[in-house]
Scaffold this motif. Structure first.
Motif, mmCIF file in Angstrom:
data_model
loop_
_atom_site.group_PDB
_atom_site.id
_atom_site.type_symbol
_atom_site.label_atom_id
_atom_site.label_comp_id
_atom_site.label_asym_id
_atom_site.label_seq_id
_atom_site.Cartn_x
_atom_site.Cartn_y
_atom_site.Cartn_z
ATOM 1 N N ARG A 123 0.894 -1.320 -0.052
ATOM 2 C CA ARG A 123 0.001 0.047 0.009
ATOM 3 C C ARG A 123 0.838 1.231 0.030
ATOM 4 O O ARG A 123 1.939 1.215 0.509
ATOM 5 N N SER A 124 0.284 2.119 -0.531
ATOM 6 C CA SER A 124 0.937 3.739 -0.489
ATOM 7 C C SER A 124 0.782 4.170 0.758
ATOM 8 O O SER A 124 0.069 3.747 1.876
ATOM 9 N N GLU A 125 1.460 5.562 1.295
ATOM 10 C CA GLU A 125 1.185 5.994 2.460
ATOM 11 C C GLU A 125 -0.149 6.287 2.826
ATOM 12 O O GLU A 125 -0.553 6.472 4.122
ATOM 13 N N ASP A 126 -1.246 6.455 1.929
ATOM 14 C CA ASP A 126 -2.633 6.988 2.204
ATOM 15 C C ASP A 126 -3.430 5.684 2.139
ATOM 16 O O ASP A 126 -4.516 5.849 2.398
ATOM 17 N N GLY A 127 -2.659 4.346 2.237
ATOM 18 C CA GLY A 127 -3.511 3.169 2.515
ATOM 19 C C GLY A 127 -3.942 2.510 1.040
ATOM 20 O O GLY A 127 -4.715 1.593 1.266
ATOM 21 N N LYS A 128 -3.876 2.973 0.063
ATOM 22 C CA LYS A 128 -4.395 2.528 -1.227
ATOM 23 C C LYS A 128 -3.400 1.589 -1.653
ATOM 24 O O LYS A 128 -2.326 1.488 -1.690
ATOM 25 N N GLY A 129 -4.159 0.335 -1.976
ATOM 26 C CA GLY A 129 -3.310 -0.810 -2.532
ATOM 27 C C GLY A 129 -2.754 -0.674 -3.861
ATOM 28 O O GLY A 129 -3.270 0.065 -4.910
ATOM 29 N N GLN A 130 -1.447 -0.742 -4.027
ATOM 30 C CA GLN A 130 -0.726 -0.505 -5.418
ATOM 31 C C GLN A 130 -0.169 -1.826 -6.208
ATOM 32 O O GLN A 130 -0.436 -1.686 -7.366
ATOM 33 N N SER A 131 0.008 -2.771 -5.360
ATOM 34 C CA SER A 131 0.363 -3.900 -6.064
ATOM 35 C C SER A 131 0.323 -5.129 -5.223
ATOM 36 O O SER A 131 0.070 -5.130 -3.994
ATOM 37 N N PRO A 132 0.086 -6.528 -5.564
ATOM 38 C CA PRO A 132 0.177 -7.671 -5.012
ATOM 39 C C PRO A 132 1.599 -7.780 -4.042
ATOM 40 O O PRO A 132 2.550 -7.405 -4.308
ATOM 41 N N ASN A 133 1.075 -8.304 -2.869
ATOM 42 C CA ASN A 133 2.269 -8.423 -1.708
ATOM 43 C C ASN A 133 2.856 -9.900 -1.912
ATOM 44 O O ASN A 133 1.991 -10.779 -1.785
ATOM 45 N N PRO A 134 3.954 -9.959 -2.433
ATOM 46 C CA PRO A 134 4.633 -11.141 -2.938
ATOM 47 C C PRO A 134 4.809 -11.969 -1.635
ATOM 48 O O PRO A 134 5.143 -13.234 -1.766
#
Length: 367
Positions: free
Chosen positions: A144-155
């Motif tokens: 997630r970005s600093e504002d909590g939005k998902g950016q990419s899958p967590n490997p």
């Protein structure tokens, strides 16, 4: 038997309006203390010892994070800045008769070291137990970005080795016998995972198996899973948890259904312990954390009373501890406005067997 343990309480009277806090007024700004000698407990804290003695022996209640200056007169003997309380406040906190556990929430945002856990452990008495949250690098399916939005899958989502190395082992080495509960809070999942619940539960089971193996010599440590997606409250989740010797953490939060809708999962896991984290009053909705903070600051009085949740929780605690099972219950300021007051009210409800008004009545000094 299970229905008796988790049964709904009798009909409740209308909630009473919040009243002025019994604690000293904070209307006049106070200068935070330097606390070179450490943080001292509030003198009135001892007056709760007689009530604490009447609570079930297997019950541990505490707050979710403890560094709040507004608890002057409730937990602390004066006004200290948040940084001082974060580093030194547990010594005073651990002397309060009603506070026998605490939720270490900052471990969710960044893994803590063995040394950091050890610094917490030396501040509390031998009978104290910690509830610790797993870092979100393990329990969040998204980066997630600093504002909590998902950016990419967590490997490394639910990676067994990472869970043990970054969480279980440091907490166990640092806290030792004072480690009570390890909580794996799954952050809200993207639809790609929710529609593949079978794959999700299989990965969860693998991680929990590794965690239990790491705890083989410490069977007293409770492992609990909390979710933030109602879709996961299924018999399949219960089967995974039961197979791995784990429990479900009641997550009382705006994103989740009310407490009575989550109890069937505990029934499916019976017999077993109770782990409950009352994080956010449902009146603020799923994303109302900031609104709750604004309304409740400085967190020294009940401002969003939730008599219903408190009453159902008291009934649940009484049933589970009455059957000889342990119970860990932690409460955030954003549940009702002031976590220490909510705990006192919950304690009074347990002892009296009925709902209590919006402010805990101050007991007389115990002998």
């Amino acid at each position: 038997m299970q229905d008796d343990l988790f049964g709904a309480p009798p009909a409740l009277p209308p909630p009473s309006p919040p009243t002025a806090a019994a604690a000293p007024s904070l209307a006049a700004p106070a200068v935070p203390r330097k606390a070179a000698r450490g943080v001292l407990p509030a003198p009135d804290g001892e007056s709760w010892r007689a009530l604490a003695a009447q609570l079930p022996a297997g019950l541990r209640m505490g707050v979710s994070t403890w560094s709040y200056p507004g608890w002057d007169g409730l937990v602390w003997d004066g006004v200290y800045d948040a940084s001082t309380l974060s580093k030194k406040g547990l010594t005073a906190y651990g002397q309060h008769p009603l506070l026998r556990t605490v939720s270490v929430d900052r471990s969710f945002w960044r893994p803590l070291t063995t040394e950091q856990y050890a610094q917490m452990a030396v501040q509390v008495p031998p009978d104290f137990r910690f509830l610790v949250k797993c870092p979100n690098v393990v329990t969040d399916a998204q980066v997630r970005s600093e504002d909590g939005k998902g950016q990419s899958p967590n490997p490394v989502f639910l990676a067994p080795e990472l869970a043990v190395q970054q969480f279980v082992q440091p907490a166990l080495d640092g806290l030792g016998e004072k480690l009570g509960v390890l909580v794996f809070q799954l952050s809200p999942l993207p639809w790609d995972w929710l529609r593949r619940s079978g794959a999700l539960l299989e990965r969860l089971a693998q991680m929990l198996a590794a965690v239990r193996l790491a705890l083989a010599a410490h069977p007293q440590v409770i492992v609990a899973v909390e979710v933030r997606d109602p879709e996961l409250l299924t018999p399949e989740l219960a089967r995974v948890l039961k197979a791995q010797g784990c429990t479900y953490c009641l997550g009382l939060h705006g994103k989740m259904p009310p407490i009575e809708a989550q109890l069937p999962l505990l029934r499916a896991l019976w017999p077993g312990p109770l782990v409950c984290r009352w994080s956010l009053n449902r009146c603020f909705g799923a994303y109302g954390y900031q609104d709750a903070q604004k309304k409740h600051d400085p967190f020294n009085e009940i401002r969003s009373e939730d008599l219903h949740t408190r009453s159902v929780l008291a009934t649940t605690i009484a049933g589970i501890t009455g059957a000889g099972q342990p119970a860990f219950v932690t409460i955030s300021n954003d549940a009702e406005g002031c976590a220490p007051r909510s705990i006192a009210l919950l304690a009074q409800a347990l002892v009296a067997g009925q709902p209590q008004p919006s402010q805990p009545s101050q007991p007389s000094q115990s002998p």
